[in-house]
Write a protein that holds these residues in place. Structure first.
Motif, PDB file in Angstrom:
ATOM      1  N   VAL A  62      47.050  26.223  37.947  1.00 52.01           N
ATOM      2  CA  VAL A  62      47.118  26.712  39.336  1.00 52.01           C
ATOM      3  C   VAL A  62      48.004  27.958  39.424  1.00 52.01           C
ATOM      4  N   THR A  63      49.059  27.989  38.628  1.00 50.05           N
ATOM      5  CA  THR A  63      49.947  29.158  38.673  1.00 50.05           C
ATOM      6  C   THR A  63      49.217  30.405  38.167  1.00 50.05           C
ATOM      7  N   TRP A  64      48.530  30.244  37.040  1.00 51.00           N
ATOM      8  CA  TRP A  64      47.844  31.405  36.448  1.00 51.00           C
ATOM      9  C   TRP A  64      46.806  31.976  37.412  1.00 51.00           C
ATOM     10  N   TYR A  65      45.961  31.079  37.931  1.00 49.91           N
ATOM     11  CA  TYR A  65      44.853  31.579  38.751  1.00 49.91           C
ATOM     12  C   TYR A  65      45.282  31.974  40.160  1.00 49.91           C
ATOM     13  N   SER A  66      46.432  31.502  40.614  1.00 48.16           N
ATOM     14  CA  SER A  66      46.850  31.884  41.972  1.00 48.16           C
ATOM     15  C   SER A  66      47.079  33.393  42.045  1.00 48.16           C
ATOM     16  N   THR A  67      47.447  33.997  40.918  1.00 51.56           N
ATOM     17  CA  THR A  67      47.653  35.447  40.885  1.00 51.56           C
ATOM     18  C   THR A  67      46.340  36.178  40.605  1.00 51.56           C
ATOM     19  N   LEU A  68      45.547  35.581  39.720  1.00 49.00           N
ATOM     20  CA  LEU A  68      44.302  36.254  39.332  1.00 49.00           C
ATOM     21  C   LEU A  68      43.287  36.298  40.486  1.00 49.00           C
ATOM     22  N   ILE A  69      43.222  35.213  41.262  1.00 49.75           N
ATOM     23  CA  ILE A  69      42.209  35.132  42.329  1.00 49.75           C
ATOM     24  C   ILE A  69      42.343  36.310  43.320  1.00 49.75           C
ATOM     25  N   PRO A  70      43.537  36.542  43.914  1.00 44.67           N
ATOM     26  CA  PRO A  70      43.604  37.677  44.850  1.00 44.67           C
ATOM     27  C   PRO A  70      43.380  39.028  44.175  1.00 44.67           C
ATOM     28  N   ALA A  71      43.817  39.141  42.904  1.00 43.63           N
ATOM     29  CA  ALA A  71      43.623  40.421  42.201  1.00 43.63           C
ATOM     30  C   ALA A  71      42.137  40.720  42.049  1.00 43.63           C
ATOM     31  N   LYS A  72      41.373  39.707  41.645  1.00 37.59           N
ATOM     32  CA  LYS A  72      39.934  39.919  41.433  1.00 37.59           C
ATOM     33  C   LYS A  72      39.195  40.099  42.760  1.00 37.59           C
ATOM     34  N   ILE A  73      39.656  39.379  43.792  1.00 37.57           N
ATOM     35  CA  ILE A  73      39.012  39.544  45.104  1.00 37.57           C
ATOM     36  C   ILE A  73      39.275  40.961  45.620  1.00 37.57           C
ATOM     37  N   SER A  74      40.497  41.443  45.449  1.00 36.64           N
ATOM     38  CA  SER A  74      40.811  42.805  45.908  1.00 36.64           C
ATOM     39  C   SER A  74      39.932  43.822  45.176  1.00 36.64           C
ATOM     40  N   ARG A  75      39.760  43.590  43.873  1.00 38.63           N
ATOM     41  CA  ARG A  75      38.923  44.533  43.129  1.00 38.63           C
ATOM     42  C   ARG A  75      37.468  44.485  43.630  1.00 38.63           C
ATOM     43  N   ALA A  76      36.990  43.271  43.899  1.00 43.77           N
ATOM     44  CA  ALA A  76      35.615  43.136  44.384  1.00 43.77           C
ATOM     45  C   ALA A  76      35.432  43.820  45.736  1.00 43.77           C
ATOM     46  N   LEU A  77      36.507  43.852  46.526  1.00 49.13           N
ATOM     47  CA  LEU A  77      36.403  44.421  47.876  1.00 49.13           C
ATOM     48  C   LEU A  77      36.560  45.936  47.914  1.00 49.13           C
ATOM     49  N   ILE A  78      36.916  46.539  46.781  1.00 45.75           N
ATOM     50  CA  ILE A  78      37.113  47.995  46.782  1.00 45.75           C
ATOM     51  C   ILE A  78      35.852  48.679  47.291  1.00 45.75           C
ATOM     52  N   LYS A  79      36.054  49.579  48.222  1.00 40.10           N
ATOM     53  CA  LYS A  79      34.908  50.258  48.836  1.00 40.10           C
ATOM     54  C   LYS A  79      34.182  51.105  47.794  1.00 40.10           C
ATOM     55  N   PRO A  80      32.855  50.957  47.675  1.00 38.45           N
ATOM     56  CA  PRO A  80      32.139  51.751  46.675  1.00 38.45           C
ATOM     57  C   PRO A  80      32.296  53.243  46.953  1.00 38.45           C
ATOM     58  N   LEU A  81      32.493  54.005  45.876  1.00 35.21           N
ATOM     59  CA  LEU A  81      32.651  55.453  46.050  1.00 35.21           C
ATOM     60  C   LEU A  81      31.303  56.150  46.096  1.00 35.21           C
TER      61      LEU A  81
END
Ligand code: SF4
Length: 252
Positions: A160-179
């Motif tokens: 849970v500790t490992w993925y608690s950091t990875l989940i928001p990082a990957k979601i933020s990357r997925a949400l990056i507005k396409p250029l």
């Protein structure tokens, strides 16, 4: 190690034919537990550079000099490679471009999905920190016969500790507005969302283990399970093609 030596090591590195191209783009960066270390260039480069580190002692001055050289050499290596491909990363964005980038970053940050994921990360960290000593005591007070359970609990906490950091990082990357709106950008968003989904599923499984063995924290654990289930639904609603995304290596 000098910057020039590091650059030479990077330039001379030959990727093995057995390696899976791009596998590290959609992994969870948990190399310790990864079954693909022998097929990942990212891991192998890290190991190679690590072998040449004179000292791994964080207090050692030489360690930090090496580390600074490593960062500088890696930056220069990437800059040179991009220049060979016709990109100049030293070209600064115009004021308008910078403003647009700031606006896009703010939009990503304020997206309800990103907010939910970051709030979960903070809640999970706070909870683990508050209960860490307590949990240690509980584990120590258990009998020898319960060691397997203790191991399962410790493992679940690590997950849970490992993925608690990875989940928001990957979601933020997925949400990056396409250029550019190119297909590759949508694929990257789906791939990143898939890693977040996998992290959510693994966290749910880990909380289930904690729920089974730590009745003391039943209410907290249930709250995390509800949050993660909601987060999963939000990711799926936003990135419906993510589950079908094919991650090199992991989905072969
Ligand atoms: S693919 Fe595996 S070995 Fe490579 S960076 Fe990711 S977790 Fe580490």
């Amino acid at each position: 190690m000098k910057k020039a030596d590091i650059k030479k090591l990077l330039a001379d590195f030959k990727t093995s034919g057995n390696n899976i191209p791009g596998i590290f783009n959609y992994c969870d960066y948990w190399c310790e537990r990864c079954p693909f270390t022998s097929r990942c260039s990212n891991f192998q480069v890290g190991e190679m550079l690590d072998e040449h580190q004179a000292s791994k002692d964080l207090k050692n001055k030489e360690f930090w000099i090496n580390y600074a050289n490593l960062l500088a050499a890696t930056f220069e290596f990437i800059r040179d490679k991009m220049a060979e491909s016709g990109f100049d990363i030293m070209t600064l964005p115009t004021v308008e471009e910078r403003e647009q980038m700031d606006k896009d970053d703010a939009e990503t940050e304020n997206d309800p999905l990103s907010i939910e994921a970051h709030e979960y990360m903070k809640a999970c960290h706070d909870w683990c920190e508050v209960h860490f000593d307590e949990q240690e005591k509980i584990l120590k007070s258990r009998k020898l016969a319960e060691l397997t359970i203790n191991h399962a609990i410790e493992d679940a906490f690590s997950v849970v500790t490992w993925y608690s950091t990875l989940i928001p990082a990957k979601i933020s990357r997925a949400l990056i507005k396409p250029l550019t709106g190119e297909v590759v950008e949508k694929q990257d968003a789906d791939g990143s969302a898939k890693v977040a989904l996998s992290g959510i599923d693994r966290s749910i499984a880990a909380y289930t283990v904690l729920y089974e063995h730590l009745s003391e924290y039943e209410d907290d654990i249930l709250r995390f399970l509800v949050t993660l289930s909601r987060l999963k639904e939000m990711v799926l609603a936003r990135f419906p093609d993510a589950p079908a995304y094919h991650r090199p290596g992991f989905d072969d």
